[in-house]
Scaffold this active site. Structure first.
Site, PDB file in Angstrom:
ATOM      1  N   HIS A 125       0.857  -1.263   0.126  1.00  0.00           N
ATOM      2  CA  HIS A 125       0.074   0.031  -0.027  1.00  0.00           C
ATOM      3  C   HIS A 125       1.036   1.249   0.124  1.00  0.00           C
ATOM      4  CE1 HIS A 125       0.909  -0.639   4.256  1.00  0.00           C
ATOM      5  NE2 HIS A 125       0.480   0.744   4.657  1.00  0.00           N
ATOM      6  N   HIS A 146       1.303   3.949   2.109  1.00  0.00           N
ATOM      7  CA  HIS A 146       1.765   4.758   3.417  1.00  0.00           C
ATOM      8  C   HIS A 146       3.182   4.955   3.161  1.00  0.00           C
ATOM      9  CE1 HIS A 146      -1.569   3.779   6.646  1.00  0.00           C
ATOM     10  NE2 HIS A 146      -1.812   5.107   6.229  1.00  0.00           N
ATOM     11  N   ASP A 196       5.547   5.046   5.135  1.00  0.00           N
ATOM     12  CA  ASP A 196       6.723   3.928   5.623  1.00  0.00           C
ATOM     13  C   ASP A 196       6.740   2.769   4.735  1.00  0.00           C
ATOM     14  OD1 ASP A 196       3.884   3.557   6.576  1.00  0.00           O
ATOM     15  OD2 ASP A 196       4.691   1.762   7.889  1.00  0.00           O
ATOM     16  N   HIS A 212      -6.983  -2.647   5.931  1.00  0.00           N
ATOM     17  CA  HIS A 212      -6.019  -1.487   6.638  1.00  0.00           C
ATOM     18  C   HIS A 212      -6.988  -0.354   6.794  1.00  0.00           C
ATOM     19  CE1 HIS A 212      -2.440   0.025   8.465  1.00  0.00           C
ATOM     20  NE2 HIS A 212      -2.098   0.553   7.064  1.00  0.00           N
ATOM     21  N   HIS A 222       7.373  -5.221  11.071  1.00  0.00           N
ATOM     22  CA  HIS A 222       6.582  -4.038  11.106  1.00  0.00           C
ATOM     23  C   HIS A 222       6.251  -3.822  12.677  1.00  0.00           C
ATOM     24  CE1 HIS A 222       3.696  -0.765  10.745  1.00  0.00           C
ATOM     25  NE2 HIS A 222       3.802  -0.740   9.323  1.00  0.00           N
TER      26      HIS A 222
HETATM   27 ZN   LIG Z   1       3.069   0.603   7.813  1.00  0.00          ZN
HETATM   28 ZN   LIG Z   2       0.035   1.288   6.634  1.00  0.00          ZN
END
Ligand SMILES: [Zn+2]
Ligand SMILES: [Zn+2]
Length: 504
Positions: free
Chosen positions: A257, A259, A261, A356, A454
């Site tokens: 995805h 994001h 990070d 998510h 993570h």
């Molecule tokens: Zn993340």
């Molecule tokens: Zn995320």
């Protein structure tokens, strides 16, 4: 030579063992005193906390020089009892390592260190036993003059002279070191020698909150000789290269995805893939819809730099056609929550939808190759699609957030007058998975090994591991590993083995 002058056999043993052990400790002591960062790298010690390099110099340099001094004293004075001093330290060091091992802490140099220390313990005990048998109590009581004599003076002079010599030769030592380090970096390839099968390397086991031990999410999957990268979190490309993985060899990037990070280092990977491999075509970046925008953005941000590289290094090294990335968006048929995105030479990669929160779509990936399987969860709260995809997987690389610990951080943020941080720490709790929920899912799905990445919150010290895992070990009966950057899991084809080693 009279009997009086001839050294007794016990004396010869004492001299031999005291000399070997003393020289070994002296080398280490001088090394840690004069070149603490080099020795720290050799022994995989991370001097990143507290007193840093000076701590390594003082603590380890002092310890080993002290041990060397007592070996020297025992040898030079013919007094075996002094060998008991380094022996006690060695036994305590081994005990510390074994406690760490029992707590699940390992390091790349652990086996080597334990072996060397065990050999030294055996030697020192042998020397003590033999010397005690021969002396039959003839050794006199200790007198302070044993410390204040020529032996001590000689030892001190040897140490000072050696340290001075190392300091004066720093330029020469540096030249030797730089060549060796460069050779090691440029010739090492962690993929070389791996057996056919699936291999998973953690190039980023952390999450957005800073963790000194962990870069942000990045998983390298090696399939035979093919290399894929799942997510490119900030800081992960540095780890990737330190792990002796070659960006020029990457076949494809798979984003879970968008994001920050998970994408922060994408530009770095695209650039290094291009100039490292002199590629004629951009690197394929797979992802759910939206990946086009992300890739386009990075291509644009790096466009000027790419131009400079072509001009400076020439089109042979940096062919203009190979710069940047090429988005490969995939979508799901109506009513479907998974789709096969790669199916070639025995490898099947399946993307599947996860939950998510507002981040839609977000996906995880399953790799199947020659009977071995690896599932990477991506960011998700517990969801049936992940449980289904994880069914019977050899290795589940699972994101995890421990709500009890994050709640503590949230409360501290609130009390410290950091309302934004407190709000974020509160919000993130509803779209991740707790270690206990992950353990439950892994148990139900029959996963063979559960690997957490993570990791939230950051776990800068290993003492936090048990608090992070909570009750996960009671729920899931297979092995659980708390991921750290540099770990490599090997799943050779045609076996059930899951081996672990370190690339950092
Ligand atoms: Zn993340
Ligand atoms: Zn995320």
């Amino acid at each position: 030579m009279t009997d009086r002058q001839r050294p007794a056999p016990s004396g010869a043993i004492l001299h031999g063992i005291g000399g070997i052990a003393g020289l070994f400790f002296l080398t280490l002591g001088l090394g840690f005193m004069a070149l603490p960062d080099v020795l720290a790298a050799v022994f995989s010690i991370a001097p990143g906390f507290g007193s840093g390099v000076s701590g390594v110099r003082g603590d380890l340099g002092g310890l080993f020089l002290g041990m060397s001094f007592f070996c020297w004293l025992g040898m030079a004075r013919g007094r075996s009892r002094w060998l008991a001093v380094p022996l006690v330290f060695l036994v305590l060091i081994i005990a510390g390592r074994l406690i760490g091992l029992a707590l699940g802490e390992t390091s790349p140099s652990l086996t080597r260190s334990l072996t060397i220390e065990a050999v030294l313990v055996v030697l020192l005990i042998a020397a003590l036993v033999l010397a005690a048998r021969k002396s039959r109590g003839r050794e006199k009581n200790f007198k302070m003059t044993e410390f204040l004599n020529a032996t001590t003076l000689v030892f001190a002079l040897v140490v000072i002279a050696a340290l001075a010599a190392i300091q004066l030769s720093q330029k020469k030592i540096g030249m030797v070191l730089v060549e060796r380090i460069a050779r090691k970096i440029m010739t090492a390839d962690s993929m070389a020698g791996l057996p056919d099968g699936l291999h998973v390397a953690l190039c980023g086991s952390g999450a957005p909150l800073n963790d000194p031990r962990r870069a942000q999410p990045c998983v390298a999957v090696i399939v035979g000789t093919r290399l894929y990268v799942i997510d490119t979190g900030p800081g992960s490309m540095r780890k990737f290269e330190l792990m002796r993985l070659n960006p020029g060899q990457v076949r494809g990037v798979l984003l879970t995805h968008f994001h920050s990070d998970h994408i922060g280092d994408l530009g770095e990977l695209l650039l290094k893939h291009w100039v490292g491999g002199s590629t004629q075509a951009p690197l394929e970046v797979f992802g759910p819809p939206g990946v086009e925008k992300v890739v386009q953005g990075f291509n644009l941000a790096y466009a000027l730099d790419s131009g400079y590289r072509v001009l400076h290094h020439g089109p042979e090294v940096a062919p203009p056609s190979g710069a940047g990335g090429a988005a490969r968006p995939f979508s799901f048929a109506p009513g479907q929550d998974h789709t096969v995105i790669i199916d070639e030479d025995g490898l099947t990669v399946t993307a599947f939808l996860v939950d998510h929160g507002p981040v839609k779509p977000a996906v995880g990936y399953r790799f199947d190759y020659k009977g071995r399987s690896v599932v990477i969860s991506g960011d998700t709260s517990p969801t049936p699609s992940l449980r289904l995809q994880a069914k019977g997987a050899d290795l589940l690389v699972q994101e995890a957030l421990q709500p009890v610990l994050v709640q503590v951080l949230r409360d501290v943020a609130e009390k410290s007058n950091r309302p934004n941080m407190a709000k974020i720490l509160s919000d993130i709790q509803n779209y991740h998975t707790s270690p206990e929920d992950a353990a439950r899912m892994a148990q139900e799905a029959g996963v063979r090994h559960l690997l957490f990445y993570h990791v939230l919150p950051p776990l800068p010290v290993s003492m936090l591991k048990a608090a992070f895992l909570g009750d996960a070990k009671k729920i899931y009966h297979g092995p659980i590993t708390l991921g750290e950057d540099g770990m490599l899991f090997s799943l050779p084809a045609g076996s059930e083995k899951i081996a672990r080693k370190w690339l950092l």
